[in-house]
Scaffold this motif. Structure first.
Motif, mmCIF file in Angstrom:
data_model
loop_
_atom_site.group_PDB
_atom_site.id
_atom_site.type_symbol
_atom_site.label_atom_id
_atom_site.label_comp_id
_atom_site.label_asym_id
_atom_site.label_seq_id
_atom_site.Cartn_x
_atom_site.Cartn_y
_atom_site.Cartn_z
ATOM 1 N N ALA A 109 0.833 -1.208 0.000
ATOM 2 C CA ALA A 109 0.000 0.000 0.000
ATOM 3 C C ALA A 109 0.865 1.254 0.000
ATOM 4 O O ALA A 109 0.522 2.257 -0.641
ATOM 5 C CB ALA A 109 -0.936 -0.010 1.197
ATOM 6 N N ALA A 110 1.989 1.221 0.713
ATOM 7 C CA ALA A 110 2.902 2.364 0.693
ATOM 8 C C ALA A 110 3.488 2.560 -0.702
ATOM 9 O O ALA A 110 3.589 3.685 -1.201
ATOM 10 C CB ALA A 110 4.026 2.153 1.716
ATOM 11 N N ALA A 111 3.864 1.448 -1.343
ATOM 12 C CA ALA A 111 4.448 1.533 -2.684
ATOM 13 C C ALA A 111 3.471 2.107 -3.694
ATOM 14 O O ALA A 111 3.876 2.770 -4.665
ATOM 15 C CB ALA A 111 4.911 0.156 -3.137
ATOM 16 N N PHE A 112 2.177 1.866 -3.489
ATOM 17 C CA PHE A 112 1.151 2.338 -4.416
ATOM 18 C C PHE A 112 0.410 3.554 -3.866
ATOM 19 O O PHE A 112 -0.731 3.829 -4.264
ATOM 20 C CB PHE A 112 0.147 1.220 -4.713
ATOM 21 C CG PHE A 112 0.718 0.053 -5.476
ATOM 22 C CD1 PHE A 112 1.722 0.231 -6.403
ATOM 23 C CD2 PHE A 112 0.240 -1.226 -5.249
ATOM 24 C CE1 PHE A 112 2.246 -0.844 -7.114
ATOM 25 C CE2 PHE A 112 0.743 -2.316 -5.948
ATOM 26 C CZ PHE A 112 1.758 -2.120 -6.887
ATOM 27 N N ALA A 113 1.041 4.306 -2.985
ATOM 28 C CA ALA A 113 0.375 5.471 -2.401
ATOM 29 C C ALA A 113 0.054 6.530 -3.442
ATOM 30 O O ALA A 113 -0.795 7.395 -3.216
ATOM 31 C CB ALA A 113 1.248 6.080 -1.297
ATOM 32 N N PHE A 114 0.705 6.472 -4.596
ATOM 33 C CA PHE A 114 0.448 7.421 -5.679
ATOM 34 C C PHE A 114 -0.803 7.077 -6.468
ATOM 35 O O PHE A 114 -1.296 7.888 -7.256
ATOM 36 C CB PHE A 114 1.644 7.443 -6.642
ATOM 37 C CG PHE A 114 1.917 6.107 -7.290
ATOM 38 C CD1 PHE A 114 1.213 5.697 -8.416
ATOM 39 C CD2 PHE A 114 2.862 5.251 -6.761
ATOM 40 C CE1 PHE A 114 1.453 4.459 -8.995
ATOM 41 C CE2 PHE A 114 3.120 4.014 -7.338
ATOM 42 C CZ PHE A 114 2.410 3.621 -8.463
ATOM 43 N N ALA A 115 -1.328 5.863 -6.322
ATOM 44 C CA ALA A 115 -2.376 5.358 -7.211
ATOM 45 C C ALA A 115 -3.720 6.004 -6.899
ATOM 46 O O ALA A 115 -4.160 6.035 -5.751
ATOM 47 C CB ALA A 115 -2.482 3.842 -7.097
ATOM 48 N N GLY A 175 -13.991 2.084 -13.644
ATOM 49 C CA GLY A 175 -14.182 2.094 -15.081
ATOM 50 C C GLY A 175 -13.224 3.065 -15.761
ATOM 51 O O GLY A 175 -12.408 3.723 -15.120
ATOM 52 N N GLY A 176 -13.309 3.163 -17.057
ATOM 53 C CA GLY A 176 -12.453 4.078 -17.790
ATOM 54 C C GLY A 176 -11.010 3.590 -17.842
ATOM 55 O O GLY A 176 -10.691 2.470 -17.470
ATOM 56 N N ALA A 177 -10.129 4.462 -18.292
ATOM 57 C CA ALA A 177 -8.720 4.115 -18.435
ATOM 58 C C ALA A 177 -8.023 4.177 -17.082
ATOM 59 O O ALA A 177 -8.287 5.061 -16.258
ATOM 60 C CB ALA A 177 -8.046 5.062 -19.413
ATOM 61 N N THR A 178 -7.131 3.218 -16.851
ATOM 62 C CA THR A 178 -6.391 3.196 -15.594
ATOM 63 C C THR A 178 -5.032 2.566 -15.807
ATOM 64 O O THR A 178 -4.749 1.983 -16.858
ATOM 65 C CB THR A 178 -7.173 2.423 -14.512
ATOM 66 O OG1 THR A 178 -6.573 2.642 -13.247
ATOM 67 C CG2 THR A 178 -7.184 0.924 -14.811
ATOM 68 N N GLU A 179 -4.191 2.692 -14.810
ATOM 69 C CA GLU A 179 -2.844 2.134 -14.824
ATOM 70 C C GLU A 179 -2.844 0.851 -14.014
ATOM 71 O O GLU A 179 -3.239 0.843 -12.850
ATOM 72 C CB GLU A 179 -1.890 3.169 -14.211
ATOM 73 C CG GLU A 179 -0.444 2.784 -14.178
ATOM 74 C CD GLU A 179 0.412 3.910 -13.606
ATOM 75 O OE1 GLU A 179 1.221 4.490 -14.350
ATOM 76 O OE2 GLU A 179 0.264 4.210 -12.410
ATOM 77 N N ALA A 180 -2.422 -0.260 -14.615
ATOM 78 C CA ALA A 180 -2.245 -1.488 -13.848
ATOM 79 C C ALA A 180 -0.977 -1.362 -13.006
ATOM 80 O O ALA A 180 -0.027 -0.682 -13.397
ATOM 81 C CB ALA A 180 -2.144 -2.690 -14.780
ATOM 82 N N LEU A 181 -0.998 -2.019 -11.866
ATOM 83 C CA LEU A 181 0.097 -1.890 -10.899
ATOM 84 C C LEU A 181 0.746 -3.234 -10.646
ATOM 85 O O LEU A 181 0.059 -4.247 -10.486
ATOM 86 C CB LEU A 181 -0.442 -1.340 -9.573
ATOM 87 C CG LEU A 181 -1.208 -0.016 -9.637
ATOM 88 C CD1 LEU A 181 -1.836 0.286 -8.282
ATOM 89 C CD2 LEU A 181 -0.304 1.122 -10.085
ATOM 90 N N ILE A 182 2.078 -3.241 -10.597
ATOM 91 C CA ILE A 182 2.822 -4.438 -10.225
ATOM 92 C C ILE A 182 3.878 -4.048 -9.212
ATOM 93 O O ILE A 182 4.717 -3.179 -9.481
ATOM 94 C CB ILE A 182 3.504 -5.098 -11.446
ATOM 95 C CG1 ILE A 182 2.478 -5.521 -12.492
ATOM 96 C CG2 ILE A 182 4.337 -6.297 -11.006
ATOM 97 C CD1 ILE A 182 3.083 -6.074 -13.773
ATOM 98 N N SER A 183 3.822 -4.658 -8.045
ATOM 99 C CA SER A 183 4.887 -4.526 -7.057
ATOM 100 C C SER A 183 5.759 -5.760 -7.181
ATOM 101 O O SER A 183 5.311 -6.878 -6.921
ATOM 102 C CB SER A 183 4.308 -4.428 -5.641
ATOM 103 O OG SER A 183 5.362 -4.386 -4.687
ATOM 104 N N SER A 184 6.991 -5.570 -7.626
ATOM 105 C CA SER A 184 7.871 -6.687 -7.954
ATOM 106 C C SER A 184 9.019 -6.726 -6.958
ATOM 107 O O SER A 184 10.022 -6.032 -7.112
ATOM 108 C CB SER A 184 8.401 -6.533 -9.385
ATOM 109 O OG SER A 184 9.246 -7.603 -9.729
#
Length: 492
Positions: free
Chosen positions: A250-256, A261-270
């Motif tokens: 959740a910290a890594a994706f705090a920017f999300a 719906g609509g356009a979005t950015e898929a997220l991967i924490s690797s």
């Protein structure tokens, strides 16, 4: 006239399952800059309680890092204006009614067979499907709920209180007990739609006489650093301690920004684990989401709908078995960088990959079962791991798009895997989407961003990510698919 206020810096304590770090972040001019001031190893140790973490050593390393952060601030004329802590999920300790912490803290790597706990919960009328409908978390051996249920079958609880790993750090730093929604949501005891612990689920897991911690908001003040610790790290003034997103994902994706719906950015924490999905305003607790292996975790805002995969842990364990240092690791990655993609990949979420030890042999067995017999070289193992992760990433992005109804227009990869050019390139090619890779230390950056938000220095956590040097990210464009093809022969 009041004396000018010194520039502020924030210390992020970012605890991972293979290493921990203390990172100092500060705004200098228009940009936010980050510096790792201390890094330390973390590994599972064998104890009388089974596989466990040496939490006392990790906390001592944390204090060493905070002392270095204070010294660095002093050298720069800055003030340490906050401390925040994030960590991996699901693991916990118990705080006895007299305040003592039961140590050592056991590791999910030693998770017992969950079947008996699932069966026992079912006797109380709560099926796996019903548990998912409430929590958005599928049954897995590592789940806090199932492991606590197993423990409840061996002891009687009498007022013990649950503390997740970041909660323990905050308790040790301030004396305050509590948790936040992000780390609590990893437990399979947290009601996804209600945003609170579920008393009926706790009862179904046999947790009578057991106390769950109070839940406080993300980006809130916990309290001041204890005076004796402030003296120990050399801080001349009071240091606030903030409750950030306690779960490192959740910290890594705090920017999300959660999108419906609509356009979005898929997220991967690797990282040691790989998590693939995206941010949504509300949980998705449908049978289809469960069948596709997705979990709903609280984000810094909204919900993170994610598929949890064994990640770079496979490579980390192989390197450890081989005694390979940084130089050999880099040489192996360079050797496979331009090798053709081989579509005969293995399931990176296979349960046999969870535990430590003998990783190379397990990867080789899985590859053989997939019709990909490997050569004797170590590079062939590295090649197979990266190819298999890229396939899992692309499949996860596609499944997220179908579940959410969103139109994915880009993939963002953060964490250690964002440095792996082959992994990022193959993900772009297989998913047929552009990939933005980085920042690598996204959890620490998100930790700092949420401290800055809590202190009022920024209006949105995204403001911090937006003001990072662009050199921390790389772009992998699609189309560029000439190497994403089936290979006729085993590679390496």
């Amino acid at each position: 006239m009041a004396a000018p206020t010194a520039p502020r810096a924030y210390a992020a304590v970012d605890l991972g399952a293979s290493s921990g770090r203390v990172v100092l972040g500060a705004r200098r001019g228009a940009a936010w800059e980050f510096e790792e001031v201390h890094r330390f190893t973390n590994e599972v140790v064998d104890t009388h309680r089974g596989d466990a973490w040496d939490l006392e050593r990790l906390f001592a390393e944390t204090l060493t890092g905070l002392a270095r952060a204070v010294a660095r601030c002093a050298a720069r004329g800055e003030q340490l204006a906050g401390i925040g802590v994030d960590s991996w999920g699901v693991d916990w300790v118990l705080r006895a009614p007299d305040g003592e912490i039961e140590l050592p803290g056991r590791s999910y790597r030693g998770a017992p067979d969950p079947a008996p706990a699932i069966a026992a919960r079912g006797l109380s009328g709560v099926s796996s499907a019903e548990a998912f409908a409430v929590t958005g978390v599928p049954d897995q051996a590592i789940n806090t709920a199932l492991r606590l249920a197993d423990e409840a079958g061996q002891r009687t609880f009498s007022g013990e209180q649950l503390l997740f790993i970041p909660d323990l750090w905050l308790f040790w730093l301030t004396g305050v007990v509590g948790t936040d929604p992000t780390i609590a949501s990893t437990s399979q005891l947290f009601a996804a739609h209600a945003g609170a612990f579920s008393a009926p689920l706790a009862a179904a897991h046999g947790l009578a006489g057991f106390r769950l911690p109070p839940v406080a908001p993300v980006a809130s003040l916990v309290g001041a650093l204890a005076p004796e610790l402030r003296e120990r790290i050399g801080a001349a003034t009071e240091v606030p301690v903030y409750r950030v997103a306690g779960h490192d994902t959740a910290a890594a994706f705090a920017f999300a920004e959660p999108v419906a719906g609509g356009a979005t950015e898929a997220l991967i924490s690797s990282g040691t684990w790989s998590l693939v999905g995206g941010a949504l305003p509300e949980p998705v607790t449908t049978p289809e989401a469960a069948a596709l292996g997705f979990t709903n975790e609280r984000g810094a805002s909204g919900t993170l709908l994610l598929r949890n995969l064994t990640g770079l842990w496979m490579l980390q364990e192989c390197l450890r078995e081989w005694g390979a240092g940084t130089q050999e690791r880099d040489a192996l990655l360079a050797e496979v960088e331009s090798a053709p993609f081989d579509a005969r990949t293995f399931d990176t979420s296979a349960p046999e990959l969870l535990h430590a030890g003998d990783m190379e042999a397990r990867v080789r067995r899985l590859c053989a079962a997939a019709g990909r017999p490997l050569a004797e070289s170590r590079a062939s193992v590295v090649h197979a791991i990266i190819d298999s992760l890229a396939v899992a990433y692309a499949a996860g992005v596609d499944a997220f798009a179908r579940l959410s109804g969103a139109s994915v227009d880009r993939i963002r990869i953060v964490g250690g895997g964002s440095r792996n050019a082959r992994l990022c390139r193959l993900t772009a090619e297989l998913a047929r989407l552009p990939v933005l890779a980085g920042p690598t230390e996204a959890s620490a950056i998100g930790n700092v961003a949420l401290q800055a938000l809590a202190s009022g220095e920024v209006a949105h956590a995204q403001d911090v990510f937006a003001a990072i040097d662009p050199a921390h990210t790389r772009h992998f464009q699609y189309p560029n698919t000439d190497q994403a093809r089936d290979a006729e022969e085993p590679q390496q």
